[in-house]
Design a protein around this motif. Structure first.
Motif, PDB file in Angstrom:
ATOM      1  N   VAL A  92       0.860  -1.192   0.000  1.00 14.69           N
ATOM      2  CA  VAL A  92       0.000   0.000   0.000  1.00 14.69           C
ATOM      3  C   VAL A  92       0.895   1.239   0.000  1.00 14.69           C
ATOM      4  O   VAL A  92       1.758   1.374   0.866  1.00 14.69           O
ATOM      5  CB  VAL A  92      -0.932   0.008   1.228  1.00 14.69           C
ATOM      6  N   PRO A  93       0.710   2.159  -0.936  1.00 14.52           N
ATOM      7  CA  PRO A  93       1.632   3.288  -1.048  1.00 14.52           C
ATOM      8  C   PRO A  93       1.579   4.288   0.101  1.00 14.52           C
ATOM      9  O   PRO A  93       2.584   4.888   0.446  1.00 14.52           O
ATOM     10  CB  PRO A  93       1.206   3.982  -2.350  1.00 14.52           C
ATOM     11  N   TYR A  94       0.389   4.504   0.698  1.00 15.18           N
ATOM     12  CA  TYR A  94       0.224   5.607   1.627  1.00 15.18           C
ATOM     13  C   TYR A  94      -0.474   5.221   2.918  1.00 15.18           C
ATOM     14  O   TYR A  94      -1.413   4.426   2.915  1.00 15.18           O
ATOM     15  CB  TYR A  94      -0.602   6.733   0.981  1.00 15.18           C
ATOM     16  N   ILE A  95      -0.027   5.837   4.006  1.00 12.27           N
ATOM     17  CA  ILE A  95      -0.800   5.936   5.233  1.00 12.27           C
ATOM     18  C   ILE A  95      -1.056   7.421   5.454  1.00 12.27           C
ATOM     19  O   ILE A  95      -0.141   8.241   5.334  1.00 12.27           O
ATOM     20  CB  ILE A  95      -0.089   5.300   6.448  1.00 12.27           C
TER      21      ILE A  95
ATOM     22  N   LEU B 178       7.107  11.000  11.581  1.00 14.87           N
ATOM     23  CA  LEU B 178       6.255   9.914  11.094  1.00 14.87           C
ATOM     24  C   LEU B 178       6.594   9.570   9.645  1.00 14.87           C
ATOM     25  O   LEU B 178       6.620   8.400   9.259  1.00 14.87           O
ATOM     26  CB  LEU B 178       4.787  10.309  11.208  1.00 14.87           C
ATOM     27  N   GLY B 179       6.878  10.602   8.854  1.00 17.19           N
ATOM     28  CA  GLY B 179       7.241  10.376   7.462  1.00 17.19           C
ATOM     29  C   GLY B 179       8.523   9.581   7.323  1.00 17.19           C
ATOM     30  O   GLY B 179       8.648   8.729   6.439  1.00 17.19           O
ATOM     31  N   GLU B 180       9.478   9.837   8.213  1.00 16.58           N
ATOM     32  CA  GLU B 180      10.741   9.084   8.158  1.00 16.58           C
ATOM     33  C   GLU B 180      10.508   7.621   8.494  1.00 16.58           C
ATOM     34  O   GLU B 180      11.056   6.722   7.842  1.00 16.58           O
ATOM     35  CB  GLU B 180      11.752   9.702   9.114  1.00 16.58           C
ATOM     36  N   ILE B 181       9.664   7.358   9.490  1.00 17.58           N
ATOM     37  CA  ILE B 181       9.346   5.972   9.852  1.00 17.58           C
ATOM     38  C   ILE B 181       8.665   5.264   8.679  1.00 17.58           C
ATOM     39  O   ILE B 181       9.010   4.123   8.331  1.00 17.58           O
ATOM     40  CB  ILE B 181       8.445   5.936  11.102  1.00 17.58           C
ATOM     41  N   ALA B 182       7.691   5.947   8.070  1.00 13.05           N
ATOM     42  CA  ALA B 182       6.970   5.345   6.937  1.00 13.05           C
ATOM     43  C   ALA B 182       7.908   5.089   5.770  1.00 13.05           C
ATOM     44  O   ALA B 182       7.884   4.012   5.156  1.00 13.05           O
ATOM     45  CB  ALA B 182       5.818   6.265   6.508  1.00 13.05           C
ATOM     46  N   ASN B 183       8.746   6.071   5.451  1.00 11.76           N
ATOM     47  CA  ASN B 183       9.672   5.917   4.326  1.00 11.76           C
ATOM     48  C   ASN B 183      10.659   4.784   4.550  1.00 11.76           C
ATOM     49  O   ASN B 183      11.003   4.049   3.630  1.00 11.76           O
ATOM     50  CB  ASN B 183      10.423   7.222   4.081  1.00 11.76           C
ATOM     51  N   ASN B 184      11.115   4.640   5.772  1.00 10.84           N
ATOM     52  CA  ASN B 184      12.053   3.564   6.073  1.00 10.84           C
ATOM     53  C   ASN B 184      11.415   2.193   5.881  1.00 10.84           C
ATOM     54  O   ASN B 184      12.102   1.211   5.597  1.00 10.84           O
ATOM     55  CB  ASN B 184      12.584   3.700   7.503  1.00 10.84           C
ATOM     56  N   ALA B 185      10.103   2.128   6.038  1.00  9.21           N
ATOM     57  CA  ALA B 185       9.386   0.867   5.824  1.00  9.21           C
ATOM     58  C   ALA B 185       9.045   0.655   4.352  1.00  9.21           C
ATOM     59  O   ALA B 185       8.675  -0.446   3.948  1.00  9.21           O
ATOM     60  CB  ALA B 185       8.104   0.838   6.661  1.00  9.21           C
ATOM     61  N   GLY B 186       9.157   1.711   3.543  1.00 13.01           N
ATOM     62  CA  GLY B 186       8.897   1.583   2.111  1.00 13.01           C
ATOM     63  C   GLY B 186       7.579   2.150   1.646  1.00 13.01           C
ATOM     64  O   GLY B 186       7.127   1.875   0.532  1.00 13.01           O
ATOM     65  N   ILE B 187       6.911   2.965   2.503  1.00 15.28           N
ATOM     66  CA  ILE B 187       5.670   3.613   2.072  1.00 15.28           C
ATOM     67  C   ILE B 187       5.761   5.107   2.368  1.00 15.28           C
ATOM     68  O   ILE B 187       6.766   5.601   2.873  1.00 15.28           O
ATOM     69  CB  ILE B 187       4.420   2.985   2.737  1.00 15.28           C
ATOM     70  N   ASN B 188       4.691   5.826   2.058  1.00 17.15           N
ATOM     71  CA  ASN B 188       4.672   7.271   2.202  1.00 17.15           C
ATOM     72  C   ASN B 188       3.645   7.709   3.246  1.00 17.15           C
ATOM     73  O   ASN B 188       2.619   7.051   3.448  1.00 17.15           O
ATOM     74  CB  ASN B 188       4.319   7.931   0.864  1.00 17.15           C
TER      75      ASN B 188
END
Length: 291
Positions: A127-130, A154-164
Motif C-alpha cells: 500500500v503506497p500511503y498511510i 512519522l514520514g521518516e518511519i513510513a519511508n524507512n518501511a517503504g511507504i509514504n
C-alpha cells in the motif's frame, strides 16, 4: 530512504512487498497551460470507503465487491471499528482485493497510535500511503509548527518501511491563526521527501480557497486528493460529483499537472440517495469525465 528511491516509489508505484500500482492519468494534447482544457481522464480512480460507512460494517466483502462492479479500481480504507482491513488480516484483505481487481492505495488511520505496526502491515502488502485524516483545530500556531515536526518524524518511519506518509486537510487548516495560515505552516515546515499531502477539495472550497492555486503553489506536494463536490448554499453538503458547484474537469487537469497521482471519490451526505447509489453515480461521472 534516499531521494531516488522515494521518487521511484512515487512515480512507479512499486513498493516493498507489493506489486505495481497505477494511478489516474490524463491524456494531454500539449504541455502548455492551454492543454488544461483539452485532456481526457482515463482509469483508474478510487473511492474512500468512508463513503460507505453506514453500510460497510454489515457486509464489507459485499460492499467492496459492488464498488468493483461500479468501475472503481482503487480503494482507500479507514480505521473503523473493524480495523483498516475490515476484519481480515492484511494479507487476506489484499488477496480479497486482488480477486476483485482492486488495489488499496491508502488508508486513513490514527497515526498517533501503533504507527510502526500499521506501517509495516501496509508495506507488507504494497500500500503506497498511510494518511493522517484529522488533527482538529489547535489552540495556537505553535501547535501546528510542532505537528510539522511530528509529521517529519512519522514520514521518516513510513519511508524507512517503504511507504509514504500524508496529511489530509479540512477547512480549519486554511483559517488564519495567530496571523499565520496553519496549512502553510505545515507545508513549509515539512520535508517534501518525508511528508505528502492529500487535498480534500471540498474542504478547500468550503474554506473559501481556490484548490487550483494551492496545487500550483505547492507543485508536487498534493499527491492524492478527495474528489468530493460542494453543493453551495446556506447549508452546503457533499453531493455526487458533477452535481455541485466545483468545476471538476479543468481542476482535475490542473491537479494532475501539478503532481496528483491518486483521485479518490468521497461523499459524506446522501440527500435523496443511498451510499451505494451515490458510489455508483460518482463512478459513472469519473468514467465519463472528459476535459
Amino acid at each position: 530512504m534516499d531521494f531516488s528511491r522515494r521518487s521511484f516509489l512515487k512515480k512507479s508505484g512499486l513498493l516493498a512487498g507489493g506489486a505495481a500500482l497505477t494511478s489516474l492519468s490524463f491524456l494531454q494534447s500539449c504541455a502548455s497551460s492551454d492543454s488544461e482544457e483539452n485532456s481526457e481522464v482515463t482509469n483508474p480512480f478510487g473511492i474512500q470507503l468512508y463513503t460507505l460507512r453506514d453500510i460497510i460494517g454489515e457486509d464489507p466483502r459485499g460492499v467492496i465487491s459492488s464498488l468493483a462492479e461500479f468501475g472503481y479500481q482503487q480503494i482507500e480504507s479507514y480505521e473503523g471499528s473493524m480495523g483498516i482491513f475490515w476484519g481480515m488480516s492484511n494479507t487476506e484483505f489484499k488477496q480479497f482485493l486482488d480477486d476483485q481487481g482492486l488495489s488499496m492505495v491508502s488508508t486513513h488511520a490514527n497515526v498517533f497510535e501503533n504507527f510502526e505496526e500499521k506501517v509495516n502491515q501496509l508495506a507488507e502488502i504494497g500500500v503506497p500511503y498511510i494518511t493522517c485524516p484529522y488533527v482538529g483545530p489547535q489552540e495556537s500556531i505553535d501547535d501546528f509548527y510542532q505537528l510539522a515536526e511530528q509529521f517529519n518524524e512519522l514520514g521518516e518511519i513510513a519511508n524507512n518501511a517503504g511507504i509514504n506518509f500524508a496529511y489530509h486537510n479540512h477547512a480549519y487548516s486554511f483559517e488564519e491563526l495567530d496571523g499565520e495560515i496553519p496549512q502553510v505552516v505545515m507545508m513549509d515546515n515539512t520535508d517534501p521527501e518525508l511528508v505528502d499531502y492529500q487535498m480534500d477539495i471540498y474542504w478547500v472550497v468550503a474554506a473559501g480557497e481556490d484548490p487550483a492555486e494551492w496545487f500550483r503553489r505547492y507543485n508536487g506536494r498534493f499527491t492524492s486528493g478527495h474528489v468530493k463536490d460542494y453543493s453551495g448554499g446556506e447549508e452546503p453538503e457533499s453531493v455526487v460529483v458533477g452535481t455541485g458547484t466545483i468545476d471538476y474537469p479543468p481542476l482535475l487537469n490542473v491537479a494532475e499537472m501539478n503532481g496528483m497521482e491518486y483521485f479518490i471519490i468521497e461523499q459524506e451526505a446522501y440527500t435523496d440517495t443511498t451510499p451505494l447509489d451515490a458510489a455508483r453515480a460518482n463512478a459513472e461521472y469519473m468514467k465519463n469525465l472528459s476535459i
